[in-house]
Design a protein around this motif. Structure first.
Motif, PDB file in Angstrom:
ATOM      1  N   THR A  80       0.834  -1.206   0.000  1.00  0.00           N
ATOM      2  CA  THR A  80       0.000   0.000   0.000  1.00  0.00           C
ATOM      3  C   THR A  80       0.865   1.252   0.000  1.00  0.00           C
ATOM      4  O   THR A  80       0.574   2.218  -0.723  1.00  0.00           O
ATOM      5  N   ALA A  81       1.924   1.253   0.788  1.00  0.00           N
ATOM      6  CA  ALA A  81       2.818   2.410   0.836  1.00  0.00           C
ATOM      7  C   ALA A  81       3.455   2.679  -0.524  1.00  0.00           C
ATOM      8  O   ALA A  81       3.614   3.837  -0.929  1.00  0.00           O
ATOM      9  N   LEU A  82       3.821   1.616  -1.226  1.00  0.00           N
ATOM     10  CA  LEU A  82       4.383   1.795  -2.570  1.00  0.00           C
ATOM     11  C   LEU A  82       3.356   2.423  -3.513  1.00  0.00           C
ATOM     12  O   LEU A  82       3.675   3.350  -4.263  1.00  0.00           O
ATOM     13  N   GLY A  83       2.139   1.915  -3.473  1.00  0.00           N
ATOM     14  CA  GLY A  83       1.082   2.473  -4.326  1.00  0.00           C
ATOM     15  C   GLY A  83       0.751   3.907  -3.968  1.00  0.00           C
ATOM     16  O   GLY A  83       0.598   4.771  -4.843  1.00  0.00           O
ATOM     17  N   VAL A  84       0.648   4.178  -2.669  1.00  0.00           N
ATOM     18  CA  VAL A  84       0.344   5.546  -2.215  1.00  0.00           C
ATOM     19  C   VAL A  84       1.463   6.498  -2.613  1.00  0.00           C
ATOM     20  O   VAL A  84       1.207   7.631  -3.040  1.00  0.00           O
ATOM     21  N   SER A  85       2.704   6.047  -2.502  1.00  0.00           N
ATOM     22  CA  SER A  85       3.841   6.901  -2.870  1.00  0.00           C
ATOM     23  C   SER A  85       3.822   7.230  -4.363  1.00  0.00           C
ATOM     24  O   SER A  85       3.999   8.389  -4.752  1.00  0.00           O
ATOM     25  N   LEU A  90       2.452  11.273  -8.631  1.00  0.00           N
ATOM     26  CA  LEU A  90       1.633  11.600  -9.801  1.00  0.00           C
ATOM     27  C   LEU A  90       0.648  12.729  -9.482  1.00  0.00           C
ATOM     28  O   LEU A  90       0.524  13.691 -10.244  1.00  0.00           O
ATOM     29  N   GLY A  91      -0.032  12.605  -8.346  1.00  0.00           N
ATOM     30  CA  GLY A  91      -0.999  13.633  -7.959  1.00  0.00           C
ATOM     31  C   GLY A  91      -0.365  14.993  -7.760  1.00  0.00           C
ATOM     32  O   GLY A  91      -0.906  16.022  -8.174  1.00  0.00           O
TER      33      GLY A  91
END
Length: 123
Positions: A80-85, A90-91
């Motif tokens: 999850t941390a990888l995806g959130v990062s 990107l955001g």
């Protein structure tokens, strides 16, 4: 023009609302922080970026309280941390490039979608 004491009192109250929502619902404080920050005088893009800043300490503090009570699952942390990062990078890039009106519409659509999912999920 409002004096600094009055503005800070409003921001303190808004911070309390955001912190309570973020802690109670396990996130989502930013969905409340952005409109409240714009109402207290921040430009839309600055409000979005500032929401991330103000959510960080309460998220950390909330996690500590949840962990102390045993309410966590570390197995989701790394993926999850990888995806959130990746999503955060990107955001942040998109926030700097997209026009304010488009950001506002995307944000409103996301809030509507989140509400609809919760409403119709039957939970």
């Amino acid at each position: 023009m409002e004096n600094l004491k009055s503005v800070n009192a409003k921001r303190l109250f808004c911070g309390g609302v955001v912190g309570a929502a973020n802690s109670l619902f396990g996130g989502g404080g930013g969905m409340i922080a952005v409109p409240l920050l714009t109402k207290t005088g921040y430009e839309e893009k600055v409000a979005h970026a500032t929401a991330i800043l103000v959510i960080l300490p309460i998220s950390l503090f909330s996690f500590i309280l949840y962990a102390w009570r045993g309410l966590y699952d570390f197995s989701v942390l790394v993926p999850t941390a990888l995806g959130v990062s990746a999503g955060g990078v990107l955001g942040a890039k998109l926030l700097g490039k997209l026009p304010t009106k488009k950001i506002t519409l995307i944000f409103a659509a996301l809030q509507f979608l989140a509400g609809a999912v919760l409403f119709f999920s039957g939970s």
